[in-house]
Design a protein around this motif. Structure first.
Motif, mmCIF file in Angstrom:
data_model
loop_
_atom_site.group_PDB
_atom_site.id
_atom_site.type_symbol
_atom_site.label_atom_id
_atom_site.label_comp_id
_atom_site.label_asym_id
_atom_site.label_seq_id
_atom_site.Cartn_x
_atom_site.Cartn_y
_atom_site.Cartn_z
ATOM 1 N N ASN A 1 9.198 -11.937 -6.005
ATOM 2 C CA ASN A 1 10.159 -11.571 -6.905
ATOM 3 C C ASN A 1 9.494 -10.020 -7.409
ATOM 4 N N GLY A 2 10.358 -9.272 -8.011
ATOM 5 C CA GLY A 2 9.786 -7.847 -8.527
ATOM 6 C C GLY A 2 10.952 -7.044 -8.644
ATOM 7 N N THR A 3 10.590 -5.752 -8.985
ATOM 8 C CA THR A 3 11.461 -4.754 -8.801
ATOM 9 C C THR A 3 10.924 -3.360 -7.877
ATOM 10 N N SER A 4 11.699 -2.725 -7.190
ATOM 11 C CA SER A 4 11.402 -1.669 -6.306
ATOM 12 C C SER A 4 11.552 -0.222 -7.327
ATOM 13 N N ALA A 5 12.377 -0.437 -8.254
ATOM 14 C CA ALA A 5 12.623 0.734 -8.953
ATOM 15 C C ALA A 5 11.347 1.200 -9.551
ATOM 16 N N ASN B 1 5.536 4.103 7.760
ATOM 17 C CA ASN B 1 6.936 3.921 8.131
ATOM 18 C C ASN B 1 7.064 2.550 9.332
ATOM 19 N N THR B 2 5.915 2.724 9.854
ATOM 20 C CA THR B 2 5.600 1.532 11.091
ATOM 21 C C THR B 2 5.797 0.016 10.322
ATOM 22 N N LEU B 3 5.197 0.046 9.198
ATOM 23 C CA LEU B 3 4.890 -1.314 8.544
ATOM 24 C C LEU B 3 6.021 -1.574 7.854
ATOM 25 N N PHE C 1 0.576 -1.246 0.033
ATOM 26 C CA PHE C 1 -0.050 0.062 0.000
ATOM 27 C C PHE C 1 0.770 1.321 -0.079
ATOM 28 N N THR C 2 0.165 2.364 -0.432
ATOM 29 C CA THR C 2 0.929 3.720 -0.170
ATOM 30 C C THR C 2 0.716 4.345 0.961
ATOM 31 N N PRO C 3 1.930 5.173 1.420
ATOM 32 C CA PRO C 3 1.604 5.932 2.559
ATOM 33 C C PRO C 3 0.269 6.417 2.791
ATOM 34 N N THR C 4 -0.402 7.158 1.692
ATOM 35 C CA THR C 4 -1.503 7.720 1.865
ATOM 36 C C THR C 4 -2.835 6.796 2.009
ATOM 37 N N LYS D 1 6.443 4.574 -3.555
ATOM 38 C CA LYS D 1 6.549 4.214 -2.018
ATOM 39 C C LYS D 1 7.948 4.280 -1.622
ATOM 40 N N PRO D 2 7.810 4.861 -0.421
ATOM 41 C CA PRO D 2 9.389 4.897 0.278
ATOM 42 C C PRO D 2 9.875 3.346 0.527
#
Length: 598
Positions: free
Chosen positions: A173-177, A157-159, A121-124, A181-182
């Motif tokens: 598997n995946g890519t973070s780039a 940030n807690t999660l 999920f996103t921070p929002t 999301k932080p």
């Protein structure tokens, strides 16, 4: 006495069992369905290639509901509708029996059958009440969003460290780039080569990102999938030397007999199965739980042969998936006064039931490709899941868009899912389209097979008090317990949101040069009111105030010393992506807390 009794072995229960057992706590896991092992050198898996088709002869609904007499098939990992239906009220006020809401009943739960899409999920998503304060939104004339929405009791940030732990321990598997999301540490396994059809998704997502925000466009990223693509040290699983050979569209919506898909059974429970402080009891049905002076003192269940049993634990974790967890708590309240007074003190149990607002678009590519050599999804984008987009579009929450690479990969699945949006609709497209016979079958295959690409989205549904899970007043399951009775509607803003995101999914395909594009959303399905699919959430939301939530921030039921609920029912909002990853991450978080009190 056990240190912990965990009811349910899927995304909400297995992480807690994994953590507690590895810290030498004595744990009992009770699962309603069977334990189905992956294939080994000496034994074939019992998973069959029919999880969503049939496991026997055609049956007929014999319950006193409006769809009585309709045919259905049930599989080896789902209940028979006549034995254990979910009932919902349709648009005409009639009761309908459905199999929706049951992803799978087996050790590992729905993580055995899901496609494995594992989006954060996103921070929002964790702060939608704050984000929408004072905003004027599309189709929300009464300000329902601002009044009914709740922030989560913790932030992104807690999660974050628990997202990372999940990605590492589960095997994703995946890519973070390019994910908006932080990020801290990248724990992903490498992605395999995308299927050729997915170049259209990549191209269209890239162009849509530029179209929506030319100064800072969102770019596509490889969809995080709970499938191992390299040897996975935490679970001991290994992949072939040629990892590309594991790609098969059967991973999506089927049990994986080889164990590459990272179900909670193969990733979390199987590695600790032989430890002496873990007991897993499959094919056992928990009928109810009881409490005394605010402490759950007994869990009542039936052995596979139907013999009544009891168990006691210092803590009890309910993780049966949202509908069945709420039902278990409500049934327990009918049988125990102390339990009733505590769980129903604020009249919120079962209220604010959520699913996802979802839908998408599909179209045709010029040439044919082999879609059977794929996993569930190749590309995703956050271009409709950032604050600028939401403010420009007048929407309360965003959605992750991703392509379905493996849908309709085989002729059989193409026919099975024609015009279907859910389990209740399988095969019915052929029933409705009586002209699909003779040469028209060949024409249908020539036009669609290996050429159809769909783009999907997942989005938050507006919380509504009257969207709820009750107990049905007259229909009982085969154990003579009231079945779940689901009342649900779509808010007008839900419809505006779904229309907006679905059109953007269609825009992905148009920008990629595809033809015969159609789009739609879940509210428009034949059973659009129910549309609970496999993402059943809410009904026991957590929060910081006793009068406004069922659970505290550690998922402990208010007014109980030792009762926790950790499946998707804890969510106050449903998130902008598939929920399993977040359920698992939160369960790891709760597990760490439980270690401090056991």
């Amino acid at each position: 006495m056990y240190d912990a009794i965990i009811i349910g072995s899927g995304a909400g229960g297995a992480p807690i069992a994994h953590v507690l057992v590895k810290q030498n706590k004595v744990v009992l896991v009770i699962e309603k369905g069977p334990l189905i092992r992956a294939q080994s050198d000496t034994e074939l898996s019992q998973f069959k290639r029919d999880e969503l088709i049939s496991d026997g002869v055609e049956k007929v609904v014999n319950i006193n509901v409006s769809n009585r007499g309709q045919p259905f098939y049930n599989s080896h990992v789902e209940p028979d509708i006549n034995d254990e239906p979910h009932i919902y009220k349709d648009g005409n006020g009639q009761d309908v029996a459905t199999i929706e809401g049951y992803t799978a009943q087996c050790v590992g739960g729905g993580t055995n059958l899901y496609g494995g899409v594992s989006l954060r999920f996103t921070p929002t998503d964790f702060a939608l009440q704050s984000f929408n304060a004072g905003r004027s939104l599309k189709n929300d004339p009464n300000g329902d969003v601002e009044r009914e929405c709740r922030n989560w009791p913790y932030d992104y940030n807690t999660l974050l460290p628990f997202y990372e732990r999940t990605e590492e321990v589960i095997g994703i598997n995946g890519t973070s780039a390019n994910q908006l999301k932080p990020w801290n540490e990248d724990k992903y396994l490498r992605s395999l080569q995308p299927n050729p059809i997915s170049i259209y998704a990549f191209d269209g997502m890239t162009k849509l990102g530029n179209q929506l925000n030319s100064s800072n466009p969102a770019k596509p990223y490889r969809t995080p999938l709970a499938v191992i693509t390299e040897d996975h040290l935490p679970s001991g699983r290994k992949v072939p030397t040629d990892a590309e050979s594991i790609k098969t569209s059967y991973v999506n919506r089927y049990g994986d007999p080889l164990g590459f898909k990272s179900s909670t059974w193969v990733s979390l429970l199987s590695p600790i199965e032989k430890l002496p402080n873990l007991t897993i009891k499959p094919n056992c049905v928990v009928t109810h739980i009881s409490s005394q002076n605010g402490k759950v003192n007994k869990v009542f269940y039936l052995n596979p042969d139907g013999t009544p049993q009891e168990a006691e634990g210092k803590i009890v974790v309910v993780a049966c998936s949202a509908i069945e967890s709420v039902r278990l708590l409500k049934v327990s309240a009918l049988l125990n006064q102390d339990f009733d007074q505590r769980i129903n003190q604020n009249n919120l149990l079962g209220k604010y039931f959520l699913t996802h607002a979802f839908g998408g678009a599909s179209g045709l590519i010029p040439n044919r490709v082999d879609k059977s050599v794929a996993l569930d999804s190749d590309w995703a984008t956050d271009c409709c899941n950032n604050d600028k987009f939401l403010k420009d579009a007048g929407l309360w929450a965003g959605a992750t868009i991703y392509n379905n690479t493996s849908d309709s990969a085989l002729p059989l699945s193409l026919f099975r899912t024609k015009d279907a949006m859910d389990l209740d609709m399988l095969w019915k497209g052929l029933q409705y389209d009586m002209n699909l016979r003779g040469d028209k079958i060949t024409d249908f295959l020539d036009k669609n097979f290996g050429r159809r690409l769909s783009i999907s989205y997942m989005a938050n549904q507006v919380p509504q008090f009257n969207n709820r899970i009750d107990l049905h007043s007259s229909i009982k399951d085969k154990w003579n317990r009231p079945v779940a009775y689901i009342n649900k509607s779509w808010h007008s803003h839900d419809i505006a949101l779904m229309d907006t995101i679905a059109k953007n999914c269609g825009e992905v395909l148009r920008l990629a040069g595809m033809t015969e594009i159609g789009f739609g959303s879940s509210y428009g399905a034949v059973n659009g009111l129910i549309r609970i699919a496999n993402h059943v959430l809410g009904g026991a939301r957590f929060g910081t105030a006793e009068n406004d939530s069922v659970l505290d921030m550690n998922c402990r039921a208010w007014h109980f010393d030792n009762l926790y609920v950790t499946d998707g029912s804890f969510m106050p909002t449903s998130g902008s992506g598939n929920p399993t990853h977040t359920i698992e991450a939160n369960s790891f978080r709760v597990a760490d807390y439980l270690l401090t009190i056991l």
